[in-house]
Design a protein around this motif. Sequence first.
Motif, PDB file in Angstrom:
ATOM      1  N   VAL A 168      38.002  31.551  32.967  1.00  6.40           N
ATOM      2  CA  VAL A 168      39.112  32.137  32.207  1.00  6.40           C
ATOM      3  C   VAL A 168      39.590  33.422  32.889  1.00  6.40           C
ATOM      4  O   VAL A 168      40.800  33.645  33.031  1.00  6.40           O
ATOM      5  CB  VAL A 168      38.692  32.407  30.744  1.00  6.40           C
ATOM      6  N   LEU A 169      38.644  34.251  33.325  1.00  5.16           N
ATOM      7  CA  LEU A 169      39.025  35.478  34.027  1.00  5.16           C
ATOM      8  C   LEU A 169      39.742  35.181  35.341  1.00  5.16           C
ATOM      9  O   LEU A 169      40.750  35.819  35.674  1.00  5.16           O
ATOM     10  CB  LEU A 169      37.795  36.340  34.284  1.00  5.16           C
ATOM     11  N   THR A 170      39.236  34.196  36.074  1.00  5.31           N
ATOM     12  CA  THR A 170      39.872  33.815  37.330  1.00  5.31           C
ATOM     13  C   THR A 170      41.264  33.227  37.087  1.00  5.31           C
ATOM     14  O   THR A 170      42.209  33.496  37.833  1.00  5.31           O
ATOM     15  CB  THR A 170      38.994  32.803  38.081  1.00  5.31           C
ATOM     16  N   SER A 171      41.382  32.451  36.035  1.00  2.50           N
ATOM     17  CA  SER A 171      42.674  31.863  35.695  1.00  2.50           C
ATOM     18  C   SER A 171      43.701  32.942  35.341  1.00  2.50           C
ATOM     19  O   SER A 171      44.860  32.876  35.762  1.00  2.50           O
ATOM     20  CB  SER A 171      42.493  30.898  34.529  1.00  2.50           C
ATOM     21  N   ARG A 172      43.257  33.938  34.576  1.00 10.45           N
ATOM     22  CA  ARG A 172      44.167  35.042  34.240  1.00 10.45           C
ATOM     23  C   ARG A 172      44.559  35.838  35.480  1.00 10.45           C
ATOM     24  O   ARG A 172      45.698  36.290  35.599  1.00 10.45           O
ATOM     25  CB  ARG A 172      43.524  35.956  33.217  1.00 10.45           C
ATOM     26  N   LEU A 173      43.624  36.000  36.393  1.00 12.69           N
ATOM     27  CA  LEU A 173      43.931  36.700  37.643  1.00 12.69           C
ATOM     28  C   LEU A 173      44.960  35.915  38.458  1.00 12.69           C
ATOM     29  O   LEU A 173      45.920  36.494  38.985  1.00 12.69           O
ATOM     30  CB  LEU A 173      42.661  36.917  38.459  1.00 12.69           C
ATOM     31  N   LEU A 174      44.773  34.605  38.551  1.00 13.07           N
ATOM     32  CA  LEU A 174      45.743  33.771  39.275  1.00 13.07           C
ATOM     33  C   LEU A 174      47.125  33.833  38.626  1.00 13.07           C
ATOM     34  O   LEU A 174      48.148  33.866  39.319  1.00 13.07           O
ATOM     35  CB  LEU A 174      45.259  32.326  39.338  1.00 13.07           C
ATOM     36  N   ALA A 175      47.147  33.834  37.294  1.00 18.60           N
ATOM     37  CA  ALA A 175      48.429  33.896  36.588  1.00 18.60           C
ATOM     38  C   ALA A 175      49.117  35.240  36.789  1.00 18.60           C
ATOM     39  O   ALA A 175      50.339  35.298  36.972  1.00 18.60           O
ATOM     40  CB  ALA A 175      48.213  33.623  35.101  1.00 18.60           C
ATOM     41  N   SER A 176      48.342  36.311  36.774  1.00 21.94           N
ATOM     42  CA  SER A 176      48.958  37.627  36.933  1.00 21.94           C
ATOM     43  C   SER A 176      49.469  37.850  38.356  1.00 21.94           C
ATOM     44  O   SER A 176      50.424  38.595  38.561  1.00 21.94           O
ATOM     45  CB  SER A 176      47.969  38.732  36.551  1.00 21.94           C
TER      46      SER A 176
ATOM     47  N   PRO B 275      46.521  22.897  34.241  1.00 18.11           N
ATOM     48  CA  PRO B 275      45.260  22.558  33.569  1.00 18.11           C
ATOM     49  C   PRO B 275      44.211  21.965  34.512  1.00 18.11           C
ATOM     50  O   PRO B 275      43.017  22.201  34.349  1.00 18.11           O
ATOM     51  CB  PRO B 275      45.665  21.544  32.513  1.00 18.11           C
ATOM     52  N   LEU B 276      44.649  21.226  35.497  1.00 17.19           N
ATOM     53  CA  LEU B 276      43.721  20.652  36.466  1.00 17.19           C
ATOM     54  C   LEU B 276      43.078  21.746  37.319  1.00 17.19           C
ATOM     55  O   LEU B 276      41.895  21.664  37.646  1.00 17.19           O
ATOM     56  CB  LEU B 276      44.447  19.639  37.353  1.00 17.19           C
ATOM     57  N   VAL B 277      43.820  22.778  37.620  1.00 19.13           N
ATOM     58  CA  VAL B 277      43.274  23.915  38.369  1.00 19.13           C
ATOM     59  C   VAL B 277      42.225  24.628  37.521  1.00 19.13           C
ATOM     60  O   VAL B 277      41.160  25.000  38.021  1.00 19.13           O
ATOM     61  CB  VAL B 277      44.397  24.889  38.792  1.00 19.13           C
ATOM     62  N   GLY B 278      42.487  24.803  36.233  1.00 15.88           N
ATOM     63  CA  GLY B 278      41.524  25.442  35.347  1.00 15.88           C
ATOM     64  C   GLY B 278      40.235  24.646  35.238  1.00 15.88           C
ATOM     65  O   GLY B 278      39.137  25.212  35.289  1.00 15.88           O
ATOM     66  N   LEU B 279      40.346  23.340  35.109  1.00 12.22           N
ATOM     67  CA  LEU B 279      39.164  22.478  35.049  1.00 12.22           C
ATOM     68  C   LEU B 279      38.403  22.523  36.367  1.00 12.22           C
ATOM     69  O   LEU B 279      37.169  22.603  36.375  1.00 12.22           O
ATOM     70  CB  LEU B 279      39.565  21.043  34.722  1.00 12.22           C
TER      71      LEU B 279
END
Length: 69
Positions: free
Chosen positions: A27-35, A46-50
């Motif tokens: 979740v932290l990595t996903s938020r970093l990628l989004a920011s 969603p596939l990247v998150g999984l």
Amino acid sequence: MLPDLSIDGVLIPGLLAVAVAALALSVLTSRLLASLGLYRLFAARPLVGLSLFVILAELMIRLAPLFEK
């Protein structure tokens, strides 16, 4: 084999602890990628998150023997 964790006498399976930690890190990595705007490079967010969750969980399982007593 991941040992069970004992928290105040309650046994928690080692794999469950790894899954919760991997979920938090993904979740932290996903938020970093989004920011940083890097999600626009991927077709399916969603596939990247999984994939992040699976990669981080496997990495933590492989590195677990290094942290045992």
